[in-house]
Design a protein around this motif. Structure first.
Motif, PDB file in Angstrom:
ATOM      1  N   THR A  51       0.835  -1.208   0.000  1.00 31.47           N
ATOM      2  CA  THR A  51       0.000   0.000   0.000  1.00 31.47           C
ATOM      3  C   THR A  51       0.862   1.247   0.000  1.00 31.47           C
ATOM      4  OG1 THR A  51      -1.730  -1.179   1.214  1.00 31.47           O
ATOM      5  CG2 THR A  51      -1.822   1.227   1.228  1.00 31.47           C
ATOM      6  N   TYR A  75       2.474   1.471  -3.318  1.00 28.82           N
ATOM      7  CA  TYR A  75       1.493   1.920  -4.306  1.00 28.82           C
ATOM      8  C   TYR A  75       1.258   3.420  -4.187  1.00 28.82           C
ATOM      9  CZ  TYR A  75      -2.978   2.495  -6.690  1.00 28.82           C
ATOM     10  OH  TYR A  75      -3.981   2.935  -7.507  1.00 28.82           O
ATOM     11  N   ALA A  76       1.158   3.912  -2.928  1.00 31.39           N
ATOM     12  CA  ALA A  76       0.958   5.352  -2.729  1.00 31.39           C
ATOM     13  C   ALA A  76       2.132   6.139  -3.310  1.00 31.39           C
ATOM     14  CB  ALA A  76       0.784   5.651  -1.246  1.00 31.39           C
ATOM     15  N   ALA A 136       4.211   5.053  -5.624  1.00 33.44           N
ATOM     16  CA  ALA A 136       4.166   4.909  -7.081  1.00 33.44           C
ATOM     17  C   ALA A 136       3.088   5.799  -7.693  1.00 33.44           C
ATOM     18  CB  ALA A 136       3.909   3.447  -7.451  1.00 33.44           C
ATOM     19  N   GLU A 137       1.939   5.868  -7.009  1.00 29.25           N
ATOM     20  CA  GLU A 137       0.864   6.725  -7.506  1.00 29.25           C
ATOM     21  C   GLU A 137       1.292   8.191  -7.516  1.00 29.25           C
ATOM     22  OE1 GLU A 137      -2.704   6.622  -5.167  1.00 29.25           O
ATOM     23  OE2 GLU A 137      -3.965   6.752  -6.953  1.00 29.25           O
ATOM     24  N   SER A 138       2.000   8.588  -6.430  1.00 29.54           N
ATOM     25  CA  SER A 138       2.506   9.963  -6.389  1.00 29.54           C
ATOM     26  C   SER A 138       3.502  10.204  -7.522  1.00 29.54           C
ATOM     27  CB  SER A 138       3.158  10.235  -5.034  1.00 29.54           C
ATOM     28  OG  SER A 138       3.708  11.525  -4.992  1.00 29.54           O
ATOM     29  N   LYS A 139       4.393   9.213  -7.732  1.00 30.00           N
ATOM     30  CA  LYS A 139       5.360   9.351  -8.820  1.00 30.00           C
ATOM     31  C   LYS A 139       4.663   9.413 -10.168  1.00 30.00           C
ATOM     32  CE  LYS A 139       9.313   7.145  -6.520  1.00 30.00           C
ATOM     33  NZ  LYS A 139      10.258   6.018  -6.555  1.00 30.00           N
ATOM     34  N   ILE A 140       3.622   8.575 -10.322  1.00 27.57           N
ATOM     35  CA  ILE A 140       2.879   8.577 -11.586  1.00 27.57           C
ATOM     36  C   ILE A 140       2.221   9.935 -11.808  1.00 27.57           C
ATOM     37  CG2 ILE A 140       0.825   7.631 -12.717  1.00 27.57           C
ATOM     38  CD1 ILE A 140       1.593   4.904 -11.520  1.00 27.57           C
ATOM     39  N   ALA A 141       1.647  10.489 -10.705  1.00 26.41           N
ATOM     40  CA  ALA A 141       1.032  11.814 -10.834  1.00 26.41           C
ATOM     41  C   ALA A 141       2.075  12.860 -11.230  1.00 26.41           C
ATOM     42  CB  ALA A 141       0.357  12.200  -9.514  1.00 26.41           C
ATOM     43  N   THR A 182       3.024  12.227 -14.743  1.00 26.12           N
ATOM     44  CA  THR A 182       1.951  12.682 -15.629  1.00 26.12           C
ATOM     45  C   THR A 182       1.997  14.197 -15.803  1.00 26.12           C
ATOM     46  OG1 THR A 182       0.552  10.834 -14.912  1.00 26.12           O
ATOM     47  CG2 THR A 182      -0.536  12.707 -15.993  1.00 26.12           C
TER      48      THR A 182
END
Length: 340
Positions: free
Chosen positions: A142, A145-146, A148-153, A156
């Motif tokens: 988790t 993932y958080a 990674a999600e921040s990195k993806i944002a 992006t």
């Protein structure tokens, strides 16, 4: 014969759970009644008994029979009881054996269940440990993932910025390409114009060149060259159109720096065909009089209330005037003189 007192004990035989026949019941009742009668009349005389010798013998025989029958019945009852006890015992023994067998089976099953319970407990402990490990892994995943999600944002957003930047660069590239083309064309034109300027400023004379400060058709004053365009009424232009004509001659509308230059420009405003007004590079803008390059007009040269949309003209007799920039007039151009 001596008188005898005969007492018979009353005997009652009871059988438990032994059914008797009707004949046996009648005989027992008969004997019981006779004995009872004799017990109730013990004081009879011997003489009376003497008269019944055969009857006593019969009674004794009947008593023996009764006793024998009772004993036989008792034996039968005992045999039946023994058989029943044996049967019950045998049944109980079978039941006991069955219960023992069932008990053994239950013990085995209980042992198996105990082993199974121990196995399940062990597996349950393993599952708990696995659940704990999975919980830790899920927590780590988790967090990962958080992140990674921040990195993806961020990626992006960075991608969007790069896309925007690429578009800007593409636009700049296109603009630069257009500018390069324009410069190439201007360079080509500049070379041609330069050659023309050389020919204009330094015309060939007797296989040689004699250079002048201003090209043919232009008059020199101080460090500038001037040319007035006394166009016919049909060919006169607005202020903007006159300026475009000057630019085509690598010049611009005339500007005045001092009173001497003002007087020189006034002398160039030659009246012709009744026309006396020439455009100069001065116009009203933002409530002020400004030259086309944005510099303000010196108050010492001209004091006139500016009106937006008006431009200045030079009149040889009347001086400068404020007229609408859309009117059609003659014009005066100026450019730098060649230093010799």
């Amino acid at each position: 014969m001596a008188e005898e007192e005969v007492n018979y004990a009353s005997v009652v035989f009871k059988t438990k759970k032994n059914p008797r026949s009707e004949v046996q019941k009648e005989e027992e009742e008969t004997v019981y009644d006779e004995v009872k009668v004799r017990n109730e009349a013990p004081e009879q005389t011997a003489d009376t008994s003497q008269f019944l010798p055969d009857k006593k013998a019969d009674n004794n025989s009947c008593c023996c029979k009764v006793v024998v029958c009772s004993l036989v019945s008792l034996c039968v009852v005992l045999v039946i009881a023994i058989v029943l006890i044996y049967l019950f015992t045998l049944r109980d023994a079978n039941q006991v054996n069955e219960l023992k067998h069932n008990q053994t089976a239950l013990l085995d099953e209980n042992h198996n269940l105990t082993n199974l319970n121990n196995i399940l407990r062990s597996e349950n402990e393993n599952l708990k440990r696995n659940v704990d490990n999975l919980t830790v892994k899920v927590g780590n995943l988790t967090r990962t993932y958080a992140v990674a999600e921040s990195k993806i944002a961020n990626l992006t957003a960075e991608k969007q910025n790069l896309t925007t930047r690429n578009q800007e660069l593409e636009t700049e590239k296109n603009n630069l390409t257009e500018q390069i083309k324009d410069l190439e064309m201007k360079n080509a034109v500049s070379v041609t114009q330069a050659q023309k300027l050389i020919d204009a400023y330094c015309p060939k004379e007797n296989e040689g060149r004699q250079c002048k400060a201003c090209e043919t058709g232009w008059g020199v004053f101080q460090s500038s060259c001037y040319a007035y365009n006394n166009a016919e009424p049909s060919k006169q232009r607005t202020w903007e159109e006159a300026r475009e004509d000057c630019k085509g001659k690598i010049s611009d509308l005339v500007t005045v720096a001092d009173e001497k230059e003002k007087n020189h420009v006034s002398g160039l405003s030659v009246p012709s065909q009744g026309l006396t007004e020439y455009w100069i590079g001065l116009r009203a803008e933002g409530g002020k009089w400004k030259w086309f390059d944005g510099t303000n007009l010196a108050d010492s040269l001209w004091k006139q209330t500016p009106v937006d949309g008006h431009c200045a003209v030079s009149d040889q007799k009347e001086g400068w005037k404020s007229v609408s920039c859309g009117e059609r007039k003659r014009w005066i151009c100026e450019k730098a003189a060649l230093s010799l």
